[in-house]
Design a protein around this motif. Sequence first.
Motif, mmCIF file in Angstrom:
data_model
loop_
_atom_site.group_PDB
_atom_site.id
_atom_site.type_symbol
_atom_site.label_atom_id
_atom_site.label_comp_id
_atom_site.label_asym_id
_atom_site.label_seq_id
_atom_site.Cartn_x
_atom_site.Cartn_y
_atom_site.Cartn_z
ATOM 1 N N UNK A 50 0.834 -1.190 0.000
ATOM 2 C CA UNK A 50 0.000 0.000 0.000
ATOM 3 C C UNK A 50 0.875 1.249 0.000
ATOM 4 N N UNK A 51 1.942 1.230 0.777
ATOM 5 C CA UNK A 51 2.817 2.393 0.905
ATOM 6 C C UNK A 51 3.417 2.780 -0.442
ATOM 7 N N UNK A 52 3.914 1.797 -1.193
ATOM 8 C CA UNK A 52 4.535 2.105 -2.479
ATOM 9 C C UNK A 52 3.520 2.655 -3.480
ATOM 10 N N UNK A 53 2.278 2.199 -3.386
ATOM 11 C CA UNK A 53 1.219 2.745 -4.238
ATOM 12 C C UNK A 53 0.996 4.222 -3.903
ATOM 13 N N UNK A 54 0.931 4.544 -2.614
ATOM 14 C CA UNK A 54 0.790 5.937 -2.195
ATOM 15 C C UNK A 54 1.975 6.776 -2.677
ATOM 16 N N UNK A 55 3.187 6.227 -2.573
ATOM 17 C CA UNK A 55 4.381 6.977 -2.953
ATOM 18 C C UNK A 55 4.411 7.302 -4.445
ATOM 19 N N UNK A 56 3.723 6.502 -5.240
ATOM 20 C CA UNK A 56 3.648 6.781 -6.671
ATOM 21 C C UNK A 56 2.978 8.103 -6.980
ATOM 22 N N UNK A 57 2.262 8.657 -5.990
ATOM 23 C CA UNK A 57 1.591 9.945 -6.191
ATOM 24 C C UNK A 57 2.584 11.094 -6.315
ATOM 25 N N UNK A 58 3.879 10.825 -6.104
ATOM 26 C CA UNK A 58 4.905 11.859 -6.263
ATOM 27 C C UNK A 58 4.908 12.402 -7.687
ATOM 28 N N UNK A 59 4.387 11.626 -8.636
ATOM 29 C CA UNK A 59 4.369 12.048 -10.042
ATOM 30 C C UNK A 59 3.350 13.140 -10.326
ATOM 31 N N UNK A 104 4.443 0.821 -7.166
ATOM 32 C CA UNK A 104 4.826 2.232 -7.257
ATOM 33 C C UNK A 104 4.366 2.811 -8.593
ATOM 34 N N UNK A 105 4.617 2.086 -9.682
ATOM 35 C CA UNK A 105 4.224 2.585 -11.001
ATOM 36 C C UNK A 105 2.706 2.556 -11.194
ATOM 37 N N UNK A 106 2.030 1.638 -10.522
ATOM 38 C CA UNK A 106 0.562 1.672 -10.533
ATOM 39 C C UNK A 106 0.080 2.952 -9.862
ATOM 40 N N UNK A 107 0.753 3.351 -8.783
ATOM 41 C CA UNK A 107 0.428 4.604 -8.117
ATOM 42 C C UNK A 107 0.704 5.814 -8.992
ATOM 43 N N UNK A 108 1.785 5.745 -9.785
ATOM 44 C CA UNK A 108 2.099 6.825 -10.735
ATOM 45 C C UNK A 108 0.971 6.953 -11.759
ATOM 46 N N UNK A 109 0.529 5.810 -12.306
ATOM 47 C CA UNK A 109 -0.580 5.827 -13.264
ATOM 48 C C UNK A 109 -1.849 6.353 -12.630
ATOM 49 N N UNK A 110 -2.099 5.938 -11.403
ATOM 50 C CA UNK A 110 -3.276 6.399 -10.675
ATOM 51 C C UNK A 110 -3.243 7.908 -10.467
ATOM 52 N N UNK A 111 -2.069 8.456 -10.174
ATOM 53 C CA UNK A 111 -1.956 9.903 -9.940
ATOM 54 C C UNK A 111 -2.295 10.689 -11.194
ATOM 55 N N UNK A 112 -1.908 10.173 -12.362
ATOM 56 C CA UNK A 112 -2.221 10.850 -13.628
ATOM 57 C C UNK A 112 -3.715 10.853 -13.885
#
Length: 400
Positions: A50-59, A104-112
């Motif tokens: 869960x943490x790495x998914x949240x961290x993907x929001x850095x994008x 992490x990259x799933x979180x990046x995609x989610x942030x977009x």
Amino acid sequence: MKMKTGEFIALSACTMMLTALGIDIMLPVFGELREHFGLPEKSTATAQIIVFFFMGQVAQIIFGAMADRYGRLAILRIGFPLYIAAGVAATFAPTLSLMYVARFFAGVGSSAVFMTTIAGVRDRFKGDEMARVMSLILTIFLFTPVFAPFLGIAILNIASWQVVFLTPPLFAAIVFVWSFRLEESLPKDKRAKINWGSFWSNIKHVSTNKIFARYTLITTLLFSVLSSWVASSERIVGEIYKRPDLFSWIFAGIGAVMSFCSLMNSKLAKKFGARKTVKWSLLAYLIVGLVLLVSTLMMGDPPPMPVFFGGICLLMALNLAIEPNSSSIALEPMGDTAGIAAAVYGTFFFFVGSGLGALMSHYLVDGVVSIVIGSVAFGAISYWLVLTDRYASALNEGER
């Protein structure tokens, strides 16, 4: 045929649901995941998923600038494939470390996807109409934590944990196809050029604003407690309290109370104002945290289930009364830099908050005292930050 408002609201809610669905549906299967990777029952490693998914929001900070330059649809169509591909990669990752990377990259995609959805609403609607549309979208979005754990368990009863992990990217693929009905909401003549020199200058300007820094720190500290609870909730219920059968009911119940509190927040802010709502909500947050800490020290770690989960429920609900008001106060003085300020806010909020949450989760092995201490410490710091806000004090003097 042009998309009507009702369809746009439904599509926007579904795109925003991807963030919550990418977390909440997976929580009930973490026990199977520990078994799959040969982890001990007391391992807190699954919380990092869960943490790495949240961290993907850095994008968010990069996607925000790109969406203003190239339009909303271009970024949306980067986010969806990234979310889908990373979700599939996480499902079939041969090691936990590779799963972290994929998440992490799933979180990046989610942030977009998340960021462009909000920007699209802002482009299409103004004033009260925008508030109404966002309220409808968020109401649907906030319902996700209520039903997602039950959906995860239902799938697990007929299939494997991998199928549960594949559900969010499958849903994303359907919504992605649907999104091709969207029209671009930012005309070419209104797009901004990316000047990286001014970009970093604006970030510095935003970050050094005292009001922005103060209230961004408040929401970040409180989000760390929320992220620790979400990431560790399955372990707390299933391993620490030995009641895995109650996990979905507890998580969904707390989610329902949080949703209700979020809906009530607009009425509180309207009646008392954002600053007073934040101040008194933080005081209540600190009192609940202190009661929970005293109970834990006196009754033992962990304290009885009704005491701990009752306290956590109140803390999480109060968090949703504080965050929207605190964010609006943080962004209020930003003026022409509101766009980049929102991106800095979101990046700091998710990345730093989830990092602090991961630290708390790491110590949730045999008891819950780390998250209880975290709630008291961060609640106290946040309340102190509000009490020492000179601008708010000047406003109060003016009201007298």
